[in-house]
Enzyme design. Structure first.
Site, mmCIF file in Angstrom:
data_model
loop_
_atom_site.group_PDB
_atom_site.id
_atom_site.type_symbol
_atom_site.label_atom_id
_atom_site.label_comp_id
_atom_site.label_asym_id
_atom_site.label_seq_id
_atom_site.Cartn_x
_atom_site.Cartn_y
_atom_site.Cartn_z
ATOM 1 N N THR A 106 0.874 -1.178 0.000
ATOM 2 C CA THR A 106 0.000 0.000 0.000
ATOM 3 C C THR A 106 0.912 1.229 0.000
ATOM 4 O O THR A 106 2.144 1.102 -0.063
ATOM 5 C CB THR A 106 -0.867 0.035 1.277
ATOM 6 N N PRO A 122 2.585 21.189 12.589
ATOM 7 C CA PRO A 122 1.221 21.257 13.127
ATOM 8 C C PRO A 122 1.032 20.462 14.418
ATOM 9 O O PRO A 122 0.817 19.249 14.389
ATOM 10 C CB PRO A 122 0.376 20.658 11.985
ATOM 11 N N THR A 149 -1.117 -2.901 19.454
ATOM 12 C CA THR A 149 -0.754 -1.571 19.927
ATOM 13 C C THR A 149 -1.284 -1.288 21.334
ATOM 14 O O THR A 149 -2.286 -1.881 21.752
ATOM 15 C CB THR A 149 -1.351 -0.524 18.950
ATOM 16 N N GLU A 200 -3.537 -1.115 8.415
ATOM 17 C CA GLU A 200 -3.628 0.336 8.254
ATOM 18 C C GLU A 200 -3.246 0.868 9.625
ATOM 19 O O GLU A 200 -3.838 0.475 10.632
ATOM 20 C CB GLU A 200 -5.055 0.749 7.872
ATOM 21 N N ALA A 237 0.864 -6.553 9.089
ATOM 22 C CA ALA A 237 0.164 -5.801 8.034
ATOM 23 C C ALA A 237 -1.068 -5.132 8.631
ATOM 24 O O ALA A 237 -1.874 -5.775 9.294
ATOM 25 C CB ALA A 237 -0.249 -6.740 6.912
ATOM 26 N N LYS A 244 -7.932 -2.370 15.793
ATOM 27 C CA LYS A 244 -6.860 -3.204 16.362
ATOM 28 C C LYS A 244 -7.414 -3.994 17.569
ATOM 29 O O LYS A 244 -7.063 -5.157 17.769
ATOM 30 C CB LYS A 244 -5.661 -2.353 16.798
HETATM 31 P P1 NAD Z 1 3.108 0.759 8.372
HETATM 32 O O1 NAD Z 1 1.870 1.511 8.022
HETATM 33 O O2 NAD Z 1 4.423 1.435 8.254
HETATM 34 O O3 NAD Z 1 3.192 -0.574 7.498
HETATM 35 C C1 NAD Z 1 2.077 -1.376 7.253
HETATM 36 C C2 NAD Z 1 2.475 -2.399 6.188
HETATM 37 O O4 NAD Z 1 1.347 -3.254 5.967
HETATM 38 C C3 NAD Z 1 2.832 -1.782 4.833
HETATM 39 O O5 NAD Z 1 3.975 -2.396 4.305
HETATM 40 C C4 NAD Z 1 1.609 -2.082 3.977
HETATM 41 O O6 NAD Z 1 1.912 -2.212 2.589
HETATM 42 C C5 NAD Z 1 1.130 -3.392 4.566
HETATM 43 N N1 NAD Z 1 -0.313 -3.597 4.352
HETATM 44 C C6 NAD Z 1 -1.308 -2.713 4.607
HETATM 45 N N2 NAD Z 1 -2.492 -3.252 4.241
HETATM 46 C C7 NAD Z 1 -2.226 -4.495 3.767
HETATM 47 C C8 NAD Z 1 -3.036 -5.547 3.261
HETATM 48 N N3 NAD Z 1 -4.368 -5.396 3.131
HETATM 49 N N4 NAD Z 1 -2.446 -6.705 2.896
HETATM 50 C C9 NAD Z 1 -1.094 -6.850 3.007
HETATM 51 N N5 NAD Z 1 -0.277 -5.893 3.457
HETATM 52 C C10 NAD Z 1 -0.840 -4.721 3.841
HETATM 53 O O7 NAD Z 1 2.854 0.215 9.839
HETATM 54 P P2 NAD Z 1 3.864 0.102 11.081
HETATM 55 O O8 NAD Z 1 3.911 1.406 11.772
HETATM 56 O O9 NAD Z 1 5.096 -0.555 10.647
HETATM 57 O O10 NAD Z 1 3.025 -0.883 12.021
HETATM 58 C C11 NAD Z 1 3.110 -2.288 11.836
HETATM 59 C C12 NAD Z 1 2.199 -2.976 12.832
HETATM 60 O O11 NAD Z 1 2.582 -2.644 14.154
HETATM 61 C C13 NAD Z 1 0.730 -2.563 12.712
HETATM 62 O O12 NAD Z 1 -0.059 -3.702 12.907
HETATM 63 C C14 NAD Z 1 0.529 -1.558 13.831
HETATM 64 O O13 NAD Z 1 -0.797 -1.571 14.289
HETATM 65 C C15 NAD Z 1 1.489 -2.097 14.882
HETATM 66 N N6 NAD Z 1 2.060 -1.086 15.786
HETATM 67 C C16 NAD Z 1 2.639 0.044 15.298
HETATM 68 C C17 NAD Z 1 3.228 0.943 16.181
HETATM 69 C C18 NAD Z 1 3.896 2.213 15.692
HETATM 70 O O14 NAD Z 1 4.265 3.067 16.515
HETATM 71 N N7 NAD Z 1 4.102 2.405 14.402
HETATM 72 C C19 NAD Z 1 3.207 0.698 17.559
HETATM 73 C C20 NAD Z 1 2.581 -0.473 18.024
HETATM 74 C C21 NAD Z 1 2.028 -1.360 17.128
HETATM 75 O O1 DAU Z 2 0.853 3.926 20.520
HETATM 76 C C1 DAU Z 2 1.122 3.122 19.404
HETATM 77 C C2 DAU Z 2 0.608 3.807 18.164
HETATM 78 O O2 DAU Z 2 1.464 4.907 17.921
HETATM 79 C C3 DAU Z 2 0.545 2.885 16.952
HETATM 80 O O3 DAU Z 2 -0.377 1.871 17.186
HETATM 81 C C4 DAU Z 2 0.143 3.666 15.698
HETATM 82 O O4 DAU Z 2 0.201 2.820 14.559
HETATM 83 C C5 DAU Z 2 1.115 4.811 15.529
HETATM 84 O O5 DAU Z 2 0.717 5.601 14.413
HETATM 85 C C6 DAU Z 2 1.169 5.679 16.787
HETATM 86 O O6 DAU Z 2 -0.089 6.369 16.988
HETATM 87 P P1 DAU Z 2 -0.141 7.906 17.488
HETATM 88 O O7 DAU Z 2 -1.448 8.445 17.108
HETATM 89 O O8 DAU Z 2 0.274 8.014 18.901
HETATM 90 O O9 DAU Z 2 1.071 8.497 16.579
HETATM 91 P P2 DAU Z 2 1.191 9.846 15.735
HETATM 92 O O10 DAU Z 2 2.612 9.927 15.304
HETATM 93 O O11 DAU Z 2 0.134 9.957 14.696
HETATM 94 O O12 DAU Z 2 0.931 10.965 16.822
HETATM 95 C C7 DAU Z 2 1.750 11.069 17.989
HETATM 96 C C8 DAU Z 2 1.219 12.222 18.809
HETATM 97 O O13 DAU Z 2 1.475 13.457 18.081
HETATM 98 C C9 DAU Z 2 -0.282 12.206 19.040
HETATM 99 O O14 DAU Z 2 -0.563 12.740 20.317
HETATM 100 C C10 DAU Z 2 -0.841 13.131 17.965
HETATM 101 C C11 DAU Z 2 0.267 14.170 17.801
HETATM 102 N N1 DAU Z 2 0.387 14.767 16.440
HETATM 103 C C12 DAU Z 2 0.491 13.900 15.390
HETATM 104 C C13 DAU Z 2 0.577 14.394 14.097
HETATM 105 C C14 DAU Z 2 0.659 13.467 12.909
HETATM 106 C C15 DAU Z 2 0.425 16.138 16.276
HETATM 107 O O15 DAU Z 2 0.368 16.903 17.243
HETATM 108 N N2 DAU Z 2 0.531 16.616 14.998
HETATM 109 C C16 DAU Z 2 0.585 15.809 13.896
HETATM 110 O O16 DAU Z 2 0.653 16.329 12.756
#
Ligand code: NAD
Ligand code: DAU
Length: 353
Positions: free
Chosen positions: A39, A213, A133, A87, A85, A162
């Site tokens: 994606t 922002p 998460t 969103e 995987a 989730k």
């Molecule tokens: P990301 O958005 O960077 O990556 C998601 C990946 O999933 C991408 O490579 C995308 O192509 C793939 N994908 C999306 N829809 C798909 C589908 N329908 N079929 C197959 N592949 C698909 O996400 P991330 O930040 O690396 O997070 C990975 C996992 O960890 C997620 O499940 C998220 O909920 C969890 N998580 C993320 C964080 C964080 O801070 N980023 C923290 C805790 C848990």
């Molecule tokens: O806690 C784990 C989660 O952390 C994961 O499950 C999610 O996939 C990951 O995206 C993340 O979620 P958050 O919503 O906490 O992350 P984000 O980076 O979007 O935002 C972090 C904090 O910053 C949140 O309080 C919102 C704020 N923020 C975010 C953006 C994008 C801003 O103030 N301005 C912004 O433009």
């Protein structure tokens, strides 16, 4: 090479790519199958350095495509699945919640069904690891921590999807005996993080001298963990975690958004040779995120006591590595922010001023 194989879903994304690299290098006798739909968030550039390694295989597939899943499971007959995987961005879930229901809920159930069918009741040496998460637990007040027994209380369409996926994973353990483990982790940061999330978005905007922002009053708190420490926690839980168990993973590293942003601004000014205060002057307070959770913080003592895991990268080191990576990989940033990214950015931020 042995016939062991592990399917990692979402391996072309942020956390997935770090996990795939760790497993490909650490377990050369195990085939690592990266199953990803590519994606907007998936990027094979993230894995350029290991793409030719003999135990690495890429399968482009959507977890919503049940026949593709069945085919891949029958080809590789995996010993394990590590499911990332998804969103993953809260703001996108507010714009299009159904996409999150499909991928995060239906996609997870499709994957559980594919594993269940493939393993056919023979769960010896098998594991299904669901990467989740801390957002499923909702919001904390000024004090306290999330643990493995905190009640679920999701507030965004992302966290609700989730939470639903976690419930399905547990239900497949309780109903069908599927050997599942779940990790609920706090906010990750590091290289290859898509620039829609706070840290990489602000690094990209600082580089491009665009407004930063900050939502609401900026006093929202997150617990930040360097992505490689999350990958090492997944490695431990996948190999040593008890079937049916959940592990909370976090950085013991809470920051209010505004304090983190100011620290990032200082660091970027130093690296870019800017006068002090240059980046801070870009901070712009904008309309708050609806349903915005005030504070997240994880008590990660279970995984520490039972499996010996703890974070190894300090926030100072991690942020330094992260900012350096983005400055050295401007082409990566430019590639991922062209095209659709611009439309998303306008939709998300134009209306918030
Ligand atoms: P990301 O958005 O960077 O990556 C998601 C990946 O999933 C991408 O490579 C995308 O192509 C793939 N994908 C999306 N829809 C798909 C589908 N329908 N079929 C197959 N592949 C698909 O996400 P991330 O930040 O690396 O997070 C990975 C996992 O960890 C997620 O499940 C998220 O909920 C969890 N998580 C993320 C964080 C964080 O801070 N980023 C923290 C805790 C848990
Ligand atoms: O806690 C784990 C989660 O952390 C994961 O499950 C999610 O996939 C990951 O995206 C993340 O979620 P958050 O919503 O906490 O992350 P984000 O980076 O979007 O935002 C972090 C904090 O910053 C949140 O309080 C919102 C704020 N923020 C975010 C953006 C994008 C801003 O103030 N301005 C912004 O433009």
């Amino acid at each position: 090479m042995s016939s062991k194989s592990i399917i990692i879903t979402g391996g072309a994304g942020f956390i997935g790519s770090h996990l795939v690299r760790l497993f490909v290098n650490k377990y050369p006798d195990t085939r690592i199958i990266n199953l990803d739909a590519l994606t907007y968030a998936g990027n094979l550039e993230n894995l350029k350095d290991i793409e030719k390694t003999p135990n690495y295989i890429f399968e482009k597939a959507d977890i919503l495509d049940t026949s593709a899943l069945e085919k891949i499971f029958s080809i590789y007959n995996p010993d394990g699945v590590i499911h990332l995987a998804a969103e993953s961005h809260v703001d996108r879930s507010i714009l299009s919640p159904l996409d999150f229901v499909y991928t995060n809920v239906v996609g997870t159930v499709n994957l559980l069904n594919a594993a269940k069918k493939c393993w056919n009741g023979d769960y010896n040496g098998k594991k299904f690891h669901h990467v989740s998460t801390d957002e499923v637990f909702g919001a904390l007040g000024e004090t306290g921590f999330f643990t493995e027994v905190t009640n679920y209380d999701p507030h965004s369409p992302y966290s609700a999807s989730k939470a639903a996926s976690d419930h399905f994973v547990r239900a497949y353990h309780d109903t069908y005996g599927l050997p599942v483990v779940i990790t609920n982790c706090s906010n990750n940061y590091g290289p290859n993080h898509f620039p829609e999330k706070l840290i990489p978005l602000f690094i990209n905007n600082i580089i491009n001298k665009k407004p930063l922002p900050v939502y609401g009053d900026g006093f929202y708190t997150r617990d930040w963990l360097y992505v490689k420490d999350h990958a090492s926690a997944i490695d431990l839980v996948y190999h040593k975690g008890k079937a049916g168990d959940t592990y909370a993973v976090g950085g013991f590293n809470e920051w209010r958004n505004i304090d983190l942003v100011k620290l990032l601004c200082k660091l970027m000014d130093k690296k870019l040779g800017n006068a002090e205060g240059t980046s801070e002057s870009l901070i712009t307070y904008v309309k708050d995120r609806p349903g915005h959770d005030r504070r997240y913080a994880i008590d990660a003592s279970k995984i520490n006591k039972e499996l010996g895991w703890k974070p190894t990268v300090t926030f100072e080191e991690g942020l330094a590595k992260t900012t350096e990576w983005y400055l050295e990989n401007k082409e990566w940033l430019e590639n991922v922010t062209s095209g659709d990214y611009q439309q998303y950015y306008e939709k998300q931020y134009e209306k918030s001023h």
